[in-house]
Each structure stands twice: as C-alpha cells, then as structure tokens.
Design a protein around this motif. Structure first.
Motif, PDB file in Angstrom:
ATOM      1  N   ARG A 119       0.845  -1.199   0.000  1.00  0.00           N
ATOM      2  CA  ARG A 119       0.000   0.000   0.000  1.00  0.00           C
ATOM      3  C   ARG A 119       0.883   1.252   0.000  1.00  0.00           C
ATOM      4  NH1 ARG A 119      -5.326   0.940   3.231  1.00  0.00           N
ATOM      5  NH2 ARG A 119      -5.497   3.179   3.108  1.00  0.00           N
ATOM      6  N   LEU A 120       0.603   2.179  -0.903  1.00  0.00           N
ATOM      7  CA  LEU A 120       1.384   3.406  -0.982  1.00  0.00           C
ATOM      8  C   LEU A 120       1.051   4.302   0.211  1.00  0.00           C
ATOM      9  CD1 LEU A 120       1.005   4.059  -4.805  1.00  0.00           C
ATOM     10  CD2 LEU A 120       2.989   3.127  -3.599  1.00  0.00           C
ATOM     11  N   PRO A 121       2.067   4.880   0.859  1.00  0.00           N
ATOM     12  CA  PRO A 121       1.842   5.635   2.091  1.00  0.00           C
ATOM     13  C   PRO A 121       1.021   6.907   1.919  1.00  0.00           C
ATOM     14  CG  PRO A 121       4.119   5.877   1.372  1.00  0.00           C
ATOM     15  CD  PRO A 121       3.478   4.841   0.486  1.00  0.00           C
ATOM     16  N   GLU A 122       0.957   7.446   0.722  1.00  0.00           N
ATOM     17  CA  GLU A 122       0.203   8.686   0.500  1.00  0.00           C
ATOM     18  C   GLU A 122      -1.305   8.490   0.442  1.00  0.00           C
ATOM     19  OE1 GLU A 122       4.206   9.215  -1.563  1.00  0.00           O
ATOM     20  OE2 GLU A 122       2.723   7.640  -1.399  1.00  0.00           O
ATOM     21  N   ASN A 123      -1.766   7.248   0.337  1.00  0.00           N
ATOM     22  CA  ASN A 123      -3.207   6.993   0.316  1.00  0.00           C
ATOM     23  C   ASN A 123      -3.844   7.517   1.593  1.00  0.00           C
ATOM     24  OD1 ASN A 123      -3.904   5.163  -2.053  1.00  0.00           O
ATOM     25  ND2 ASN A 123      -2.177   4.067  -1.171  1.00  0.00           N
ATOM     26  N   THR A 124      -5.056   8.034   1.459  1.00  0.00           N
ATOM     27  CA  THR A 124      -5.802   8.410   2.649  1.00  0.00           C
ATOM     28  C   THR A 124      -6.262   7.136   3.351  1.00  0.00           C
ATOM     29  OG1 THR A 124      -7.551   9.863   3.467  1.00  0.00           O
ATOM     30  CG2 THR A 124      -8.056   8.593   1.517  1.00  0.00           C
ATOM     31  N   ALA A 125      -6.393   7.186   4.644  1.00  0.00           N
ATOM     32  CA  ALA A 125      -6.799   6.010   5.410  1.00  0.00           C
ATOM     33  C   ALA A 125      -8.182   5.546   4.976  1.00  0.00           C
ATOM     34  CB  ALA A 125      -6.793   6.331   6.897  1.00  0.00           C
ATOM     35  N   GLY A 126      -8.366   4.254   4.915  1.00  0.00           N
ATOM     36  CA  GLY A 126      -9.666   3.704   4.558  1.00  0.00           C
ATOM     37  C   GLY A 126      -9.560   2.419   3.774  1.00  0.00           C
ATOM     38  N   ARG A 127     -10.700   1.970   3.328  1.00  0.00           N
ATOM     39  CA  ARG A 127     -10.825   0.686   2.665  1.00  0.00           C
ATOM     40  C   ARG A 127     -10.182   0.619   1.281  1.00  0.00           C
ATOM     41  NH1 ARG A 127     -16.783  -1.610   2.314  1.00  0.00           N
ATOM     42  NH2 ARG A 127     -16.516  -1.353   0.106  1.00  0.00           N
ATOM     43  N   GLY A 164       1.787  -0.578  -4.759  1.00  0.00           N
ATOM     44  CA  GLY A 164       2.995  -0.314  -5.528  1.00  0.00           C
ATOM     45  C   GLY A 164       2.994  -0.820  -6.951  1.00  0.00           C
ATOM     46  N   ARG A 165       1.953  -1.512  -7.365  1.00  0.00           N
ATOM     47  CA  ARG A 165       1.887  -2.000  -8.747  1.00  0.00           C
ATOM     48  C   ARG A 165       1.316  -0.961  -9.710  1.00  0.00           C
ATOM     49  NH1 ARG A 165      -1.335  -7.397  -7.969  1.00  0.00           N
ATOM     50  NH2 ARG A 165      -2.449  -5.969  -6.624  1.00  0.00           N
ATOM     51  N   CYS A 166       0.957   0.207  -9.214  1.00  0.00           N
ATOM     52  CA  CYS A 166       0.377   1.256 -10.065  1.00  0.00           C
ATOM     53  C   CYS A 166       1.358   1.626 -11.175  1.00  0.00           C
ATOM     54  CB  CYS A 166       0.068   2.496  -9.223  1.00  0.00           C
ATOM     55  SG  CYS A 166      -0.551   3.888 -10.190  1.00  0.00           S
ATOM     56  N   ALA A 169       2.593  13.257  -9.170  1.00  0.00           N
ATOM     57  CA  ALA A 169       3.433  13.423 -10.352  1.00  0.00           C
ATOM     58  C   ALA A 169       4.899  13.129 -10.089  1.00  0.00           C
ATOM     59  CB  ALA A 169       3.270  14.834 -10.912  1.00  0.00           C
ATOM     60  N   ALA A 170       5.414  13.566  -8.977  1.00  0.00           N
ATOM     61  CA  ALA A 170       6.838  13.378  -8.682  1.00  0.00           C
ATOM     62  C   ALA A 170       7.220  11.906  -8.577  1.00  0.00           C
ATOM     63  CB  ALA A 170       7.205  14.095  -7.387  1.00  0.00           C
ATOM     64  N   LYS A 171       6.245  11.065  -8.213  1.00  0.00           N
ATOM     65  CA  LYS A 171       6.528   9.638  -8.052  1.00  0.00           C
ATOM     66  C   LYS A 171       5.905   8.784  -9.137  1.00  0.00           C
ATOM     67  CE  LYS A 171       7.406  10.048  -3.193  1.00  0.00           C
ATOM     68  NZ  LYS A 171       7.135   9.565  -1.857  1.00  0.00           N
ATOM     69  N   ARG A 172       5.152   9.417 -10.040  1.00  0.00           N
ATOM     70  CA  ARG A 172       4.541   8.743 -11.181  1.00  0.00           C
ATOM     71  C   ARG A 172       3.622   7.598 -10.785  1.00  0.00           C
ATOM     72  NH1 ARG A 172       9.598   8.737 -15.376  1.00  0.00           N
ATOM     73  NH2 ARG A 172       9.576  10.965 -15.711  1.00  0.00           N
ATOM     74  N   TYR A 173       2.751   7.876  -9.835  1.00  0.00           N
ATOM     75  CA  TYR A 173       1.689   6.934  -9.501  1.00  0.00           C
ATOM     76  C   TYR A 173       0.490   7.679  -8.965  1.00  0.00           C
ATOM     77  CZ  TYR A 173       3.910   6.851  -4.766  1.00  0.00           C
ATOM     78  OH  TYR A 173       4.468   7.156  -3.562  1.00  0.00           O
ATOM     79  N   VAL A 174      -0.570   6.936  -8.739  1.00  0.00           N
ATOM     80  CA  VAL A 174      -1.840   7.493  -8.297  1.00  0.00           C
ATOM     81  C   VAL A 174      -2.127   6.990  -6.885  1.00  0.00           C
ATOM     82  CG1 VAL A 174      -4.334   7.463  -8.768  1.00  0.00           C
ATOM     83  CG2 VAL A 174      -2.716   7.651 -10.641  1.00  0.00           C
ATOM     84  N   ILE A 175      -2.844   7.798  -6.132  1.00  0.00           N
ATOM     85  CA  ILE A 175      -3.265   7.409  -4.784  1.00  0.00           C
ATOM     86  C   ILE A 175      -4.761   7.666  -4.628  1.00  0.00           C
ATOM     87  CG2 ILE A 175      -1.042   7.867  -3.694  1.00  0.00           C
ATOM     88  CD1 ILE A 175      -2.440  10.570  -2.708  1.00  0.00           C
TER      89      ILE A 175
END
Length: 65
Positions: free
Chosen positions: A6-14, A19-21, A39-45
């Motif tokens: 799980r990427l750490p920038e995600n908001t808490a929740g279900r 990291g496969r994004c 953008a700086a990390k090239r993934y979505v949260i």
C-alpha cells in the motif's frame, strides 16, 4: 491490491493503491473525485475515500480495470 505494498500517501480507509500502479490514468478517468496523481513519483493514490454508493461503485470499477 496488496496491503503490504500500500502506498503511504493513500488516505486512510478501505480503498487504496498499491505499488503496482503504472500511472495509466484509468482510475482517474473513472473516479476523479477519489484518485489523484502524485506526479513526482509517477503513480496514483486514493486521496478521498468514497462517500456514497455511487463513488464506491466507481472505485470498484477502477480497481477491476
């Protein structure tokens, strides 16, 4: 999704992005109110958890794509 990746920038929740994004934009196209690009990390949260059944349905659809 892999909870251990799980990427750490995600908001808490279900719902979350792991990291496969590959930053393909599909989830942002389907549920722009819930997904946001880092953008700086090239993934979505997930920056906002679904607040109603419609948003939850869109997040599930994004997950399946």
């Amino acid at each position: 999704p892999d909870r251990n990746a799980r990427l750490p920038e995600n908001t808490a929740g279900r719902f979350y992005v792991d990291g496969r994004c590959v930053d393909c934009e599909v989830c942002r196209d389907i549920a722009p109110g819930n997904f946001q690009r880092v953008a700086a990390k090239r993934y979505v949260i997930v920056y906002r958890q679904p607040e109603n059944t419609e948003q939850e349905s869109l997040c599930r659809e994004a997950l399946e794509c």
